[in-house]
Design a protein around this motif. Sequence first.
Motif, PDB file in Angstrom:
ATOM      1  N   GLN A   1       0.048  -8.320 -15.699  1.00 49.35           N
ATOM      2  CA  GLN A   1       0.143  -6.934 -15.284  1.00 49.35           C
ATOM      3  C   GLN A   1      -1.217  -6.275 -15.423  1.00 49.35           C
ATOM      4  N   GLN A   2      -1.365  -5.123 -14.788  1.00 42.83           N
ATOM      5  CA  GLN A   2      -2.656  -4.461 -14.716  1.00 42.83           C
ATOM      6  C   GLN A   2      -2.741  -3.313 -15.705  1.00 42.83           C
ATOM      7  N   LYS A   3      -3.969  -3.049 -16.159  1.00 40.21           N
ATOM      8  CA  LYS A   3      -4.247  -1.858 -16.954  1.00 40.21           C
ATOM      9  C   LYS A   3      -4.469  -0.675 -16.024  1.00 40.21           C
ATOM     10  N   GLY A   4      -4.675   0.472 -16.635  1.00 38.30           N
ATOM     11  CA  GLY A   4      -5.156   1.602 -15.850  1.00 38.30           C
ATOM     12  C   GLY A   4      -4.251   2.795 -15.818  1.00 38.30           C
ATOM     13  N   GLU A   5      -2.945   2.651 -16.141  1.00 37.65           N
ATOM     14  CA  GLU A   5      -2.029   3.774 -16.136  1.00 37.65           C
ATOM     15  C   GLU A   5      -1.227   3.748 -17.425  1.00 37.65           C
ATOM     16  N   PRO A   6      -0.621   4.880 -17.795  1.00 35.62           N
ATOM     17  CA  PRO A   6       0.199   4.908 -19.007  1.00 35.62           C
ATOM     18  C   PRO A   6       1.313   3.876 -18.981  1.00 35.62           C
ATOM     19  N   ASN A   7       1.877   3.616 -17.785  1.00 37.23           N
ATOM     20  CA  ASN A   7       2.851   2.540 -17.618  1.00 37.23           C
ATOM     21  C   ASN A   7       2.166   1.445 -16.839  1.00 37.23           C
ATOM     22  N   TYR A   8       2.712   0.241 -16.908  1.00 35.02           N
ATOM     23  CA  TYR A   8       2.020  -0.895 -16.360  1.00 35.02           C
ATOM     24  C   TYR A   8       2.809  -1.587 -15.288  1.00 35.02           C
ATOM     25  N   GLN A   9       2.085  -2.353 -14.485  1.00 35.89           N
ATOM     26  CA  GLN A   9       2.686  -3.096 -13.396  1.00 35.89           C
ATOM     27  C   GLN A   9       2.929  -4.537 -13.839  1.00 35.89           C
TER      28      GLN A   9
ATOM     29  N   LYS B   1       0.848  -1.193   0.000  1.00 33.10           N
ATOM     30  CA  LYS B   1       0.000   0.000   0.000  1.00 33.10           C
ATOM     31  C   LYS B   1       0.881   1.240   0.000  1.00 33.10           C
ATOM     32  N   GLY B   2       0.316   2.371  -0.471  1.00 36.19           N
ATOM     33  CA  GLY B   2       1.054   3.621  -0.461  1.00 36.19           C
ATOM     34  C   GLY B   2       2.329   3.523  -1.282  1.00 36.19           C
ATOM     35  N   LYS B   3       3.441   3.827  -0.659  1.00 29.86           N
ATOM     36  CA  LYS B   3       4.739   3.758  -1.334  1.00 29.86           C
ATOM     37  C   LYS B   3       5.004   2.384  -1.930  1.00 29.86           C
ATOM     38  N   TRP B   4       4.455   1.359  -1.297  1.00 26.12           N
ATOM     39  CA  TRP B   4       4.732  -0.027  -1.693  1.00 26.12           C
ATOM     40  C   TRP B   4       3.652  -0.599  -2.602  1.00 26.12           C
ATOM     41  N   ALA B   5       2.738   0.240  -3.085  1.00 21.42           N
ATOM     42  CA  ALA B   5       1.606  -0.235  -3.887  1.00 21.42           C
ATOM     43  C   ALA B   5       2.074  -0.861  -5.198  1.00 21.42           C
ATOM     44  N   PRO B   6       1.325  -1.831  -5.705  1.00 21.33           N
ATOM     45  CA  PRO B   6       1.667  -2.491  -6.970  1.00 21.33           C
ATOM     46  C   PRO B   6       1.145  -1.722  -8.176  1.00 21.33           C
ATOM     47  N   THR B   7       1.519  -0.452  -8.261  1.00 17.23           N
ATOM     48  CA  THR B   7       1.145   0.383  -9.402  1.00 17.23           C
ATOM     49  C   THR B   7       2.418   0.883 -10.073  1.00 17.23           C
ATOM     50  N   ALA B   8       2.323   1.185 -11.350  1.00 22.21           N
ATOM     51  CA  ALA B   8       3.498   1.621 -12.100  1.00 22.21           C
ATOM     52  C   ALA B   8       4.148   2.847 -11.467  1.00 22.21           C
ATOM     53  N   LYS B   9       3.317   3.818 -11.067  1.00 19.49           N
ATOM     54  CA  LYS B   9       3.869   5.050 -10.502  1.00 19.49           C
ATOM     55  C   LYS B   9       4.639   4.772  -9.226  1.00 19.49           C
TER      56      LYS B   9
END
Length: 274
Positions: free
Chosen positions: A261-269, A125-133
């Motif tokens: 990997q997940q959709k949803g952002e310009p870069n992906y996870q 979560k937060g800093k450790w979230a599994p999102t590209a950003k």
Amino acid sequence: MPPRVHCVRHAQGYHNLTVANHNMHDPLLTPFGEEQCRELRSSFPYHSAVDLVVASPIKRTVYTALIGFSNDLASKDLKVIALPELQETSDLPCDTGSSPEEAAREFRGKPVDLTLVQEGWNSKKGKWAPTAKAIENRAREARQWLMSRPEKDIVVVTHGGFLHYFTEDWTSNRFQGMSCTSISPVSPAAGLTLEALPGTGWANTEFRSYSFDVGSGDNASLVETDESRRRRAGTETPLTREEKLNLKQTAHSTWERQGFQQKGEPNYQVQSKV
């Protein structure tokens, strides 16, 4: 002068054997993975220069460092520094680390420094979230931390998915001539391609060496050394920036189609790898 960084992907873990094992929490190395570590120890060419060993706090990476660099740790009185920013990208159980208390029990009596492993590091979560950003931010923080170190040759043991974010290199699906130290049941050397090897272009215990681009500012970008490139890619002409971006998009599309990997952002996870 900034240090040279030797990036190493962990050896084979039990989660690498089958997709079903992705539900294993923080799995250990397989016996074959331990053998890969011993082969890494024999083949790694820079032992004499190594003055720092850093690893993701996840068990398979720490044990890869402990076995693969055991002689360096013993002869130079070093400890493996567990750096949470190096953890894998996804929130699958196999890519989620143990609590600080469990890590302390697991590595009691071993040369491992867990000072930086604090409560919440494995929350995803937060800093450790599994999102590209979030992954890109902590990859940059890890590079900045390493760039500021006084040591000159640093070994970094981490994960296949994270290594793409850490090195900002998406050309890794070109497997010919790579420097993996052994052929595992799932290996580019066995003729597998990105399509057949989802989640990463790094083989278990593969290593590559990098220097810092001092002109990259706060991004602290890494540039693979010529020697490292020749070791794995021979005399191939490096790709242009546009070609690298196209390859990155191709890799993302492939992993998205495969469900890694997940959709949803310009870069992906990157969600997982085998």
